[in-house]
Design a protein around this motif. Structure first.
Motif, PDB file in Angstrom:
ATOM      1  N   GLY A   1       0.819  -1.227   0.000  1.00 13.41           N
ATOM      2  CA  GLY A   1       0.000   0.000   0.000  1.00 13.41           C
ATOM      3  C   GLY A   1       0.844   1.265   0.000  1.00 13.41           C
ATOM      4  O   GLY A   1       0.320   2.364  -0.225  1.00 13.41           O
ATOM      5  N   LEU A   2       2.161   1.123   0.235  1.00 16.64           N
ATOM      6  CA  LEU A   2       3.031   2.307   0.302  1.00 16.64           C
ATOM      7  C   LEU A   2       3.051   3.056  -1.040  1.00 16.64           C
ATOM      8  O   LEU A   2       2.849   4.271  -1.095  1.00 16.64           O
ATOM      9  CB  LEU A   2       4.457   1.890   0.689  1.00 16.64           C
ATOM     10  CG  LEU A   2       5.503   2.994   0.695  1.00 16.64           C
ATOM     11  CD1 LEU A   2       5.247   3.984   1.809  1.00 16.64           C
ATOM     12  CD2 LEU A   2       6.912   2.412   0.858  1.00 16.64           C
ATOM     13  N   LEU A   3       3.260   2.288  -2.105  1.00 18.66           N
ATOM     14  CA  LEU A   3       3.361   2.910  -3.425  1.00 18.66           C
ATOM     15  C   LEU A   3       2.040   3.588  -3.811  1.00 18.66           C
ATOM     16  O   LEU A   3       2.026   4.671  -4.386  1.00 18.66           O
ATOM     17  CB  LEU A   3       3.745   1.852  -4.462  1.00 18.66           C
ATOM     18  CG  LEU A   3       4.591   2.363  -5.602  1.00 18.66           C
ATOM     19  CD1 LEU A   3       5.905   2.908  -5.098  1.00 18.66           C
ATOM     20  CD2 LEU A   3       4.851   1.274  -6.611  1.00 18.66           C
ATOM     21  N   GLN A   4       0.940   2.907  -3.443  1.00 19.83           N
ATOM     22  CA  GLN A   4      -0.377   3.462  -3.764  1.00 19.83           C
ATOM     23  C   GLN A   4      -0.558   4.807  -3.033  1.00 19.83           C
ATOM     24  O   GLN A   4      -1.030   5.783  -3.612  1.00 19.83           O
ATOM     25  CB  GLN A   4      -1.442   2.467  -3.327  1.00 19.83           C
ATOM     26  CG  GLN A   4      -2.787   2.762  -3.932  1.00 19.83           C
ATOM     27  CD  GLN A   4      -3.856   1.874  -3.334  1.00 19.83           C
ATOM     28  OE1 GLN A   4      -3.559   0.869  -2.680  1.00 19.83           O
ATOM     29  NE2 GLN A   4      -5.098   2.249  -3.534  1.00 19.83           N
ATOM     30  N   TYR A   5      -0.134   4.846  -1.760  1.00 18.06           N
ATOM     31  CA  TYR A   5      -0.248   6.089  -0.990  1.00 18.06           C
ATOM     32  C   TYR A   5       0.576   7.191  -1.652  1.00 18.06           C
ATOM     33  O   TYR A   5       0.121   8.320  -1.801  1.00 18.06           O
ATOM     34  CB  TYR A   5       0.224   5.860   0.460  1.00 18.06           C
ATOM     35  CG  TYR A   5       0.110   7.101   1.323  1.00 18.06           C
ATOM     36  CD1 TYR A   5      -1.121   7.490   1.849  1.00 18.06           C
ATOM     37  CD2 TYR A   5       1.219   7.904   1.578  1.00 18.06           C
ATOM     38  CE1 TYR A   5      -1.241   8.645   2.615  1.00 18.06           C
ATOM     39  CE2 TYR A   5       1.113   9.051   2.340  1.00 18.06           C
ATOM     40  CZ  TYR A   5      -0.117   9.414   2.861  1.00 18.06           C
ATOM     41  OH  TYR A   5      -0.226  10.560   3.619  1.00 18.06           O
ATOM     42  N   ILE A   6       1.792   6.831  -2.062  1.00 19.58           N
ATOM     43  CA  ILE A   6       2.662   7.845  -2.686  1.00 19.58           C
ATOM     44  C   ILE A   6       2.081   8.275  -4.036  1.00 19.58           C
ATOM     45  O   ILE A   6       2.102   9.447  -4.389  1.00 19.58           O
ATOM     46  CB  ILE A   6       4.118   7.335  -2.815  1.00 19.58           C
ATOM     47  CG1 ILE A   6       4.682   7.047  -1.417  1.00 19.58           C
ATOM     48  CG2 ILE A   6       5.004   8.351  -3.527  1.00 19.58           C
ATOM     49  CD1 ILE A   6       6.085   6.466  -1.390  1.00 19.58           C
ATOM     50  N   GLU A   7       1.507   7.310  -4.771  1.00 21.50           N
ATOM     51  CA  GLU A   7       0.901   7.671  -6.063  1.00 21.50           C
ATOM     52  C   GLU A   7      -0.256   8.643  -5.864  1.00 21.50           C
ATOM     53  O   GLU A   7      -0.440   9.578  -6.634  1.00 21.50           O
ATOM     54  CB  GLU A   7       0.416   6.418  -6.793  1.00 21.50           C
ATOM     55  CG  GLU A   7       1.544   5.718  -7.539  1.00 21.50           C
ATOM     56  CD  GLU A   7       1.167   4.321  -8.045  1.00 21.50           C
ATOM     57  OE1 GLU A   7       2.066   3.480  -8.098  1.00 21.50           O
ATOM     58  OE2 GLU A   7      -0.015   4.089  -8.368  1.00 21.50           O
TER      59      GLU A   7
END
Ligand SMILES: Cc1cc2nc3c(=O)[nH]c(=O)nc-3n(C[C@H](O)[C@H](O)[C@H](O)COP(=O)(O)OP(=O)(O)OC[C@H]3O[C@@H](n4cnc5c(N)ncnc54)[C@H](O)[C@@H]3O)c2cc1C
Length: 428
Positions: free
Chosen positions: A362-368
């Motif tokens: 979910g980290l990448l999704q949050y950053i996206e």
């Protein structure tokens, strides 16, 4: 079917060659199929090979392999607009074995594949595997542009482009927000210039990762690595964010190279090669089915890449070794059912690599969703330090007041608190 092997490996990258090496060393009759002219001819790395996983398999390999420079200096460069902060770590004396070396794939992969061949693996190059063949629901071989081959087990290590896995129903085609496009140039420069420019001793190397202003609106970062007689410079960015920002890879590369902090390091260098490749960034949730009857999936094809630590090649070695060892055990028992191969998934789930990927879910999704943070924080930190170091007759308390207002104009306080909470939870 014309010829039968105990095992077939698709792809002679680090994942495939490792699997082949392990199996050949255990008397499994294995063939590695590579579509490139030679191993490494189609492969791209930034990049640093962190050596632990390969050194565990072949102790001391780094003393004989064609490596570029021992990386003794790692830096993060936080880029603002016409200003930057460099955070560096340098070892005066590198431990043994060293942590990592820069490599050029055309040299390294060739050497590594030869190791597998010396152990007894057959390597077939210039051959494209077009599909996995199955018999009564079990993968039983491969179709290539030069004919079919059969085997008791197939290890798919086809890299980031998961065409075979998709065709076999092991993965659904990764979305554009799950893949990064990476572009790299190899810029030649004499060794003494590299050492002088980066403050290195003979043979030592440096790695720099860049985040901030040139990548505004994108989820991605730039990199610069020192090779023996060249620099590897480039970037990787999530495809969906490149499309949203309507920026072409070539233009982004030029923008990045024109940054003063990058330009001065490349000065007088001559571009020798231009490469582009995908990096899988689907993370833990996007991993494919790692095993099925008669088949295992390893390396980038298994989405084993960590954008936070910029690792991929060492994880390919790790998964290739695990896949190879599980295949050896299956061969010993003559049992290639998914039940017999399930241990591979368990080994991976228990590894540091997948544990980290799971935590980062979910980290990448949050950053996206908050792509502005990739440039807002570097810019804010640059502005803060610029203010702090400026001598303009103001008192420290006046400066602190100005610094506070700089920070909140870049990002609201409530959002900063949320970022700290989310990023902290995913990364610590
Ligand atoms: C620009 C860039 C920078 C990177 N930097 C780093 C870094 O600094 N450190 C790090 O650890 N990792 C880095 N990586 C990631 C690393 O390169 C990969 O994780 C690693 O190469 C994965 O290895 P692999 O064996 O799974 O796949 P690959 O190395 O991609 O090998 C797959 C092989 O399969 C072959 N193949 C594919 N399909 C077929 C087919 N149908 N038939 C026959 N052969 C086929 C390909 O030709 C290829 O040789 C970087 C990647 C990129 C693109």
């Amino acid at each position: 079917m014309t010829e039968k092997f105990d095992a077939i490996v698709v792809g002679a990258g680090p994942a495939g060659v490792t699997a082949g090496y392990v199996m050949a060393n255990n008397n499994v009759d294995v063939v590695i199929i590579e579509r490139g002219e030679f191993p490494g001819s189609k492969n791209v790395i930034g990049g640093v090979l962190y050596i632990k996983t390969l050194n565990d398999l072949i102790p001391g390999f780094w003393k004989e392999a064609p490596l570029e420079r021992k990386v003794v200096q790692h830096s993060y460069c936080l880029m603002g607009r016409n200003e930057h902060i460099l955070v560096s770590h340098k070892r005066a004396i590198e431990s043994e074995p060293p942590n990592g070396y820069t490599i050029l794939r055309s040299k390294f992969d060739r050497w590594y594949a030869k190791k597998a061949q010396d152990a007894g693996a057959t390597l077939i190059t210039k051959t494209n595997v077009t599909e996995l063949l199955s018999h009564t629901g079990k993968i039983s071989g491969i179709r290539t542009d030069r004919g079919d081959l059969s085997a008791n087990i197939v290890i798919v290590a086809e890299g980031a482009n998961t065409m075979l896995c998709e065709k076999a129903g092991l993965i659904t085609k990764p979305r554009r927000d799950q893949m990064a496009i990476a572009v790299k140039e190899i810029v030649s420069l004499p060794p003494d210039r590299i050492e002088e420019r980066f403050g290195l001793r003979e043979g030592d190397g440096a790695a720099i990762q860049y985040i901030g202003a040139p990548f505004e609106g994108l989820v991605g970062f730039g990199f610069l690595y020192t090779n023996r007689e060249s620099l590897s410079v480039g970037f990787g960015a999530i495809i969906s964010t490149m499309m949203k920002e309507q920026i072409r890879p070539y233009d982004l590369m030029e923008r990045f190279k024109e940054e003063p902090s990058v330009e001065r390091l490349l000065l007088d260098g001559v571009v020798k090669e231009y490469q582009a490749h995908m990096i899988p960034e689907a993370g833990y949730g996007g991993m494919p089915k790692l095993f099925s009857d008669g088949v295992l999936v390893a390396g980038d094809s298994a989405m084993l890449a960590n954008p936070v630590t910029a690792e991929g090649a060492d994880l390919a070695v790790l998964s290739g070794r695990m896949a190879g060892e599980v295949a050896v055990e299956a061969h010993r028992k003559r049992d290639y059912t998914s039940k017999a191969l399930a241990g591979y998934q368990q080994l991976l789930l228990n590894s540091f690599a997948v544990k980290d990927m799971k935590k980062q879910s979910g980290l990448l999704q949050y950053i996206e969703e908050n792509a502005e943070i990739m440039s807002a924080y570097p810019e804010a930190l640059n502005a803060v330090l610029g203010e702090w170091f400026k001598v303009d007759g103001s008192t420290r308390s006046e400066k602190i007041k100005r610094i506070r207002s700089i920070v909140v104009t870049k990002r609201k306080l409530t959002k900063i608190l949320k970022d700290v909470y989310v990023l902290g939870r995913k990364l610590m």
